[in-house]
Design an enzyme around this catalytic site. Structure first.
Site, PDB file in Angstrom:
ATOM      1  N   ARG A 109      -0.822 -14.901  -3.627  1.00  0.00           N
ATOM      2  CA  ARG A 109       0.068 -14.654  -2.550  1.00  0.00           C
ATOM      3  C   ARG A 109      -0.491 -15.643  -1.470  1.00  0.00           C
ATOM      4  O   ARG A 109      -1.854 -15.610  -1.238  1.00  0.00           O
ATOM      5  CB  ARG A 109      -0.251 -13.083  -2.179  1.00  0.00           C
ATOM      6  CG  ARG A 109       1.044 -12.702  -1.535  1.00  0.00           C
ATOM      7  CD  ARG A 109       0.799 -11.203  -1.101  1.00  0.00           C
ATOM      8  NE  ARG A 109       1.799 -10.487  -0.571  1.00  0.00           N
ATOM      9  CZ  ARG A 109       1.955  -9.125  -0.409  1.00  0.00           C
ATOM     10  NH1 ARG A 109       0.767  -8.469  -0.527  1.00  0.00           N
ATOM     11  NH2 ARG A 109       3.054  -8.497   0.089  1.00  0.00           N
ATOM     12  N   CYS A 139       0.751  -1.056  -0.004  1.00  0.00           N
ATOM     13  CA  CYS A 139      -0.074  -0.095  -0.148  1.00  0.00           C
ATOM     14  C   CYS A 139       0.737   1.341   0.069  1.00  0.00           C
ATOM     15  O   CYS A 139       2.090   1.288   0.533  1.00  0.00           O
ATOM     16  CB  CYS A 139      -1.069   0.125   1.262  1.00  0.00           C
ATOM     17  SG  CYS A 139      -2.022  -1.372   1.033  1.00  0.00           S
ATOM     18  N   ASP A 189       4.376 -10.682   9.279  1.00  0.00           N
ATOM     19  CA  ASP A 189       4.975 -10.669   7.815  1.00  0.00           C
ATOM     20  C   ASP A 189       5.787  -9.364   7.610  1.00  0.00           C
ATOM     21  O   ASP A 189       6.873  -9.451   7.350  1.00  0.00           O
ATOM     22  CB  ASP A 189       3.538 -10.746   6.840  1.00  0.00           C
ATOM     23  CG  ASP A 189       4.085 -10.397   5.400  1.00  0.00           C
ATOM     24  OD1 ASP A 189       5.050 -10.891   4.961  1.00  0.00           O
ATOM     25  OD2 ASP A 189       3.174  -9.891   4.587  1.00  0.00           O
ATOM     26  N   ALA A 204       8.949  -5.078  -0.105  1.00  0.00           N
ATOM     27  CA  ALA A 204       8.057  -3.743   0.069  1.00  0.00           C
ATOM     28  C   ALA A 204       8.983  -2.762   0.557  1.00  0.00           C
ATOM     29  O   ALA A 204       9.321  -1.679  -0.217  1.00  0.00           O
ATOM     30  CB  ALA A 204       7.013  -4.220   0.758  1.00  0.00           C
ATOM     31  N   HIS A 220      -2.510 -12.842   4.212  1.00  0.00           N
ATOM     32  CA  HIS A 220      -3.434 -11.808   5.192  1.00  0.00           C
ATOM     33  C   HIS A 220      -4.615 -11.928   5.490  1.00  0.00           C
ATOM     34  O   HIS A 220      -5.447 -11.111   5.777  1.00  0.00           O
ATOM     35  CB  HIS A 220      -3.019 -10.476   4.621  1.00  0.00           C
ATOM     36  CG  HIS A 220      -1.704  -9.969   4.470  1.00  0.00           C
ATOM     37  ND1 HIS A 220      -1.196  -9.581   3.163  1.00  0.00           N
ATOM     38  CD2 HIS A 220      -0.497 -10.166   5.178  1.00  0.00           C
ATOM     39  CE1 HIS A 220       0.202  -9.295   3.348  1.00  0.00           C
ATOM     40  NE2 HIS A 220       0.397  -9.610   4.547  1.00  0.00           N
ATOM     41  N   TYR A 248      -5.417 -13.135  -4.604  1.00  0.00           N
ATOM     42  CA  TYR A 248      -4.699 -12.656  -3.024  1.00  0.00           C
ATOM     43  C   TYR A 248      -5.245 -13.622  -2.017  1.00  0.00           C
ATOM     44  O   TYR A 248      -6.476 -13.216  -1.645  1.00  0.00           O
ATOM     45  CB  TYR A 248      -4.750 -11.241  -2.804  1.00  0.00           C
ATOM     46  CG  TYR A 248      -4.471 -10.550  -1.638  1.00  0.00           C
ATOM     47  CD1 TYR A 248      -3.305 -11.212  -1.035  1.00  0.00           C
ATOM     48  CD2 TYR A 248      -4.867  -9.230  -1.326  1.00  0.00           C
ATOM     49  CE1 TYR A 248      -2.831 -10.517   0.318  1.00  0.00           C
ATOM     50  CE2 TYR A 248      -4.332  -8.665  -0.317  1.00  0.00           C
ATOM     51  CZ  TYR A 248      -3.280  -9.269   0.536  1.00  0.00           C
ATOM     52  OH  TYR A 248      -2.749  -8.498   1.683  1.00  0.00           O
ATOM     53  N   GLY A 249      -4.410 -14.311  -1.657  1.00  0.00           N
ATOM     54  CA  GLY A 249      -4.891 -15.067  -0.434  1.00  0.00           C
ATOM     55  C   GLY A 249      -4.062 -15.223   0.707  1.00  0.00           C
ATOM     56  O   GLY A 249      -3.995 -16.227   1.703  1.00  0.00           O
ATOM     57  N   ASP A 256      12.460  18.791  14.399  1.00  0.00           N
ATOM     58  CA  ASP A 256      12.073  18.692  15.846  1.00  0.00           C
ATOM     59  C   ASP A 256      11.922  20.316  16.285  1.00  0.00           C
ATOM     60  O   ASP A 256      11.385  20.682  17.241  1.00  0.00           O
ATOM     61  CB  ASP A 256      12.874  17.826  16.537  1.00  0.00           C
ATOM     62  CG  ASP A 256      12.380  16.364  16.348  1.00  0.00           C
ATOM     63  OD1 ASP A 256      11.308  16.249  15.618  1.00  0.00           O
ATOM     64  OD2 ASP A 256      12.915  15.524  17.035  1.00  0.00           O
TER      65      ASP A 256
END
Lengths: 730, 265
Positions: free
Chosen positions: A223, A31, A268, A322, A173, A170-171, A675
């Site tokens: 997946r 994402c 994951d 990712a 999660h 998609y399998g 900061d």
């Protein structure tokens, strides 16, 4: 420099179905907050990775139908022609760099709350989602199964039409196919439940239908969470997963394998606090033993040696990534060029993920502030506009903001003096990285240190002055810089000032022997007694990290907190294991309390929701509820005060107060970042540094220029031939 | 009182490098250049004395080197000092430390310097000869590896500490004029400010050749040197071995290696 021959194996092409993946670098679906509604963001973020050498790049999870709507989180969608048009921008941009482009077809079942579409999700059995609140699904009958499988097929055809090369079912999660496979969700007694063959039926049929529809043109990926980490209550790799792979292998062109579920998907996307590179291999490595097809998987692989070893040893065929691809979109190309020292190594903080968990604002990255800014700000991670003037810069403070600012200014060709009184680049990172589990956060500093030292060789007038004396306002005025950038960081409050009362806590003073700031704990400047109480009003890692450090050092730690414990760590997926660790170490957590006063060895706490549930107007100066009457004294040997931070901005305010002397000292501007501007995430401080360095030629570089927005345009219907006007169905 | 500070622009090796075709030095393509670290401390020592005593002390950095070596003088001038001296002529190429010392001594005489602060050694060739050779050329007193300096202008003696083995220090008095070679850690060299760096560009660097100093071609370069580099070599490296196989096989191989290293049993 040339590529190390040891890494050649990473650059060998590999066929997946009808396609050839040009190398072994593969950005798995992840994402970013773009979906189908921000096509420019989507196209630019994915294609910059294609440019950086990734052989395959994917969308995030992509909803196949309004029945799988993840609002408040943000997925891509392939519901109609409008989505096809928008995602085409991504496939075109990725194909321009000779990479394959994939899409991850997603149906969430009851994990999708359908808050936008208001549809009712379907699942193998009726259950309440353990991930999403208040969402139940309808148990599918055979018509439902056929219909939902049709959604996959229709979406696959749209994916093909949009130019995608790889189509996922998609399998992982815990999404629909896995819900059928796992007895944790699937309680059916018909041909789709019970035995493994029955539980696998939905997934295999769906793969078969998708393959029949688009398999000649697209590679079919799946997946698969090969172990859901709840032993025989779910899927176990050696029990069900290997048999499933054998059964489904003919319909799959590439396996993308991981572990875990959605409620705890930090198993994951493991944060560096708990998991090292390759942490899923003990499960993933089984799949190649039974599959004839290429197998890929993630594990925050950042090191080319490890990647090559994983492939050479036959554990995986393709390196999935990712987070490492976000931290450095040019990771493959840098390995190809033998420039491993230029890699911006993912630190595993999971701040990228936090944004999805929060609900889909654009993804950010601590290491790579250009992530998510490719399209809207036009930021390339490796290329910079040439300096727009001969201005020279004094950057005060070499922490995340200052070092990034100096780096980018120097990349642009400016002369920069970066000054810090510490002996090392890194600022607060230097002590934060000594907290238990956070050592990899030091990669943030290391990248900037290496790059700055390289840049210094290119411009002999630039300078990184470490261990320098603290600069005063006079020093800055007289320094001879055209522009001064203040990045002096922040400190933990010494008097208990906090987000709940916005005032100090009576009696707290870290200048006394038994009260300590986090800095004092970290620098070891004060003795710490056996019984430690941490007073927490910070929503992130500092309180649990200090608790772990002190408890492991033999202290008896209690945390009293008014804002939950490590609340932001739910978003970074660190929370579940952090809480387990607190329990395992025996750290006591007293929640929903705040402090009314403190003494040398005790503190008075009260419940933040004490008495006074009825509100009534009682006149000026009167609390409109009954005053709290519940107070408890808690004793301690040492009190650690994690109540809030304040900017170290005296240098900036001092310079601002003498603005009338700037011109006489040839100073054109003084700016504030990181900061020192306002305490913030390290990612946002780093962004500040990059941002001002890129926009320094603006008339007012202190404040960001507008970015390019991607929003619906009034007057333009979303679908061709549709209407945009307000119209009622009456 | 005038302190002359001879500095050297030293070569820094890239990670990978190759030797020149004649085998006598590293190919310049693989070299970067910077101010010798010891000289940075020597210059700082001079700067601090000037700060303590004001204008009664003049400090002048000098170098023997081509145009590019001016960078090191600019680095000094960015922190202080009003002028610098650079001596160069192509016949100075390949001079050994004795020749460089001869040149520095001539400059010291020309400048009527009272003191010379040199670095203890240069990080590239590491001879540790130049500073003490200057003293020999001038027939001045000298103190090497100096870790502390105490000077009163116009006094006939200075007090210095020298670093010895095992953490010992020797406190000595040295007759002026004198040459000191300065050790790392004697102070904390300051950083130049941008203003300092900008101003340094306007400060004069006097360029002299050896003949301006009364030296002949035969006094300098290879002709005037008493030593010369015959060749540079890369010593053979030790070899690493990755021990593979089962635990038993690995243990057996390890035992073999140990036996081999012990001379075989």
């Amino acid at each position: 420099m040339a590529r190390d021959p040891k890494h050649d194996i990473l650059f060998e092409p590999i066929p997946i179905g009808p396609k050839i993946l040009k190398n072994r670098f593969y950005q798995v679906p992840h994402c970013i907050g773009a979906g189908s509604d921000k096509p420019g963001f989507q196209a630019a973020h994915r294609s910059i990775k294609a440019e950086g050498g990734w052989g395959g790049v994917n969308t995030e999870y992509l909803s196949i139908h309004p029945e799988s709507d993840d609002t408040h989180r943000l997925s891509a969608r392939l519901w109609d022609e409008g989505d096809v048009r928008n995602l085409r921008a991504m496939t075109d941009a990725v194909h321009a760099h000779d990479a394959l482009c994939g899409v991850e077809m997603w149906y969430g079942g009851s994990h999708a709350p359908n808050m936008e579409s208001r549809c009712t999700p379907r699942g193998p059995s009726q259950y309440a989602s353990e991930f999403e609140t208040m969402t139940y699904c309808k148990e599918m009958d055979l018509d439902d199964i056929n219909m939902v499988q049709g959604y996959y097929v229709d979406a696959a055809k749209r994916a093909r039409d949009a130019g995608f090369d790889i189509v996922y079912v998609y399998g992982a999660h815990s999404y629909l196919p896995l819900q059928f496979l796992s007895p944790y969700y699937n309680k059916r007694t018909d041909g789709y439940g019970g035995s493994l063959a029955n539980r696998a039926r939905f997934w295999i049929e769906t793969l078969e239908k998708v393959k029949r529809a688009v398999g000649d043109e697209c590679a079919i990926a799946t997946r698969f969470a090969v172990d859901t980490l709840i032993a025989d209550a779910g899927v176990e790799v050696e029990r069900d997963a290997l048999d499933f792979v054998r059964m489904a292998d003919d319909y799959v062109d590439v396996w993308d394998v991981n572990v875990g579920d959605i409620a705890e998907w930090g198993e994951d996307a493991g944060p560096s606090r708990f998991y090292r590179q390759g942490h899923q291999l003990p499960w993933q490595r089984f799949i190649k033993q039974v599959s004839k097809k290429p197998v890929l998987g993630v594990g925050r692989f950042t090191d080319p040696e490890k990647m090559a070893e994983v492939i050479r040893s036959g554990q995986l065929d393709i390196i999935g990534a990712a987070r490492p691809s976000i931290a450095d979109p040019f990771l493959p190309e840098k390995i190809n060029q033998g420039r491993a020292d230029d890699i911006r190594t993912c630190i595993g903080c999971n701040v990228c993920i936090s944004r999805w968990e929060i609900g889909g604002p654009p993804m950010i990255c601590t290491q790579n502030p250009t992530a998510g800014e490719e399209y809207r700000r036009g930021w390339h991670p490796e290329k910079f506009p040439k300096a727009g003037s001969d201005d020279s810069f004094l950057v005060v403070g070499a922490g995340p903001a200052g070092s990034e600012c100096a780096r980018v200014l120097m990349e642009r060709g400016y002369t920069v003096h970066l000054v810090d009184d510490q002996d090392k680049i890194g600022g607060s990172t230097n002590s934060i990285a000594t907290l238990p589990g956070l050592g990899e956060w030091g990669y943030h500093r290391d990248y900037r240190e290496v790059q700055l030292n390289k840049l210094l060789k290119k411009n002999k007038e630039s300078q990184v002055a470490l261990g320098a004396k603290k600069l005063s306002v006079d020093d800055c005025l007289e320094y001879g810089a055209d522009k001064v950038i203040i990045a002096t960081g922040a400190h933990w409050n010494t008097d208990g000032t906090n987000a709940l009362t916005h005032d100090p806590v009576e009696g707290i003073d870290t200048n006394t022997p038994t009260h300590l700031t986090p800095e004092q704990v970290l620098d070891g400047s004060k003795p710490i007694g056996n019984k430690v109480l941490i007073l927490n009003c910070d929503p992130y890692y500092m309180a649990p990290s200090l608790a772990q450090k002190l408890q492991e050092a033999g202290h008896k730690v209690t945390i009293a907190t008014g804002v939950g414990l490590g609340h932001y760590m739910h978003f970074t997926l660190e929370a579940p294991n952090m809480h387990r660790m607190m329990h395992e170490l025996g750290i006591e957590v007293v929640g929903d309390v705040w402090a009314s006063k403190a003494e040398a060895n005790r503190i008075q706490l009260y419940p933040i929701f004490g008495d006074g549930y009825r509100r009534e107007y009682r006149g000026p100066g009167k609390l409109p509820r009954r005053e709290n009457t519940h107070f408890d004294w808690h004793e301690f040997d040492s009190l650690v005060v994690v109540t809030g931070r304040s900017s170290d901005n005296e240098l900036f305010t001092g310079l601002k107060a003498r603005k009338d002397e700037w011109a006489a000292n040839d100073i054109k501007g003084v700016y504030l970042i990181g900061d020192a501007w306002a305490p913030k995430l390290m990612a946002d401080a780093t962004f500040d540094g990059q941002r001002i360095a890129r926009e320094i030629e603006l008339e007012d570089p202190q404040h960001p220029k507008p970015y390019r927005r991607e929003v619906a345009v009034w007057g333009s219907p979303y679908l061709p031939g549709d209407k945009f006007e307000i119209e009622y169905d009456i | 009182m005038k302190i002359l500070v001879p500095v050297k622009q030293v070569a820094v090796l890239d990670e990978d490098f190759e030797l020149r075709d004649d085998g006598k030095d590293v190919d310049v393509d693989f070299l970067d250049y910077e101010l010798n670290e010891w000289d940075d401390f020597a210059w700082e020592a001079a700067l601090q004395l000037q700060e303590q005593h004001g204008d009664v002390i003049e400090i002048v950095p000098m170098t023997v080197g081509p145009e590019e070596a001016s960078d090191s003088l600019l680095k000094c001038l960015g922190k202080g000092g009003e002028r610098a001296i650079r001596v160069w002529h192509e016949s100075l190429q390949d001079s050994d430390p004795a020749v460089i010392a001869r040149v520095i001594a001539k400059v010291a005489q020309r400048e009527q310097a009272d003191m010379v602060f040199a670095g203890t050694l240069a990080s590239d060739h590491g001879y540790s000869q130049t500073g003490v050779s200057v003293a020999a050329e001038l027939n001045w007193a000298k103190a090497a590896v100096v870790s502390k300096v105490n000077i009163s202008p116009n006094a006939s003696c200075i007090q210095v500490n020298r670093e010895l083995e095992g953490g010992l220090e020797e406190s000595i008095e040295v007759q002026c004029p004198a040459v000191l070679t300065i050790q790392l850690g004697i102070n904390e060299p300051r950083y130049a400010s941008l203003r300092g760096i900008k101003q340094a560009k306007a400060k004069p660097i006097e360029v002299l050749s050896h003949t301006d100093l009364g030296l002949q071609d035969s006094d300098v370069g290879i002709a005037g040197s008493r030593s010369r580099v015959r060749r540079m070599v890369m010593p053979a490296k030790g070899q690493a071995e990755l021990i593979e196989g089962s635990v038993v096989e690995q243990a057996a191989r390890l035992a073999d290696i140990v036996k081999q290293l012990r001379g075989g049993v």
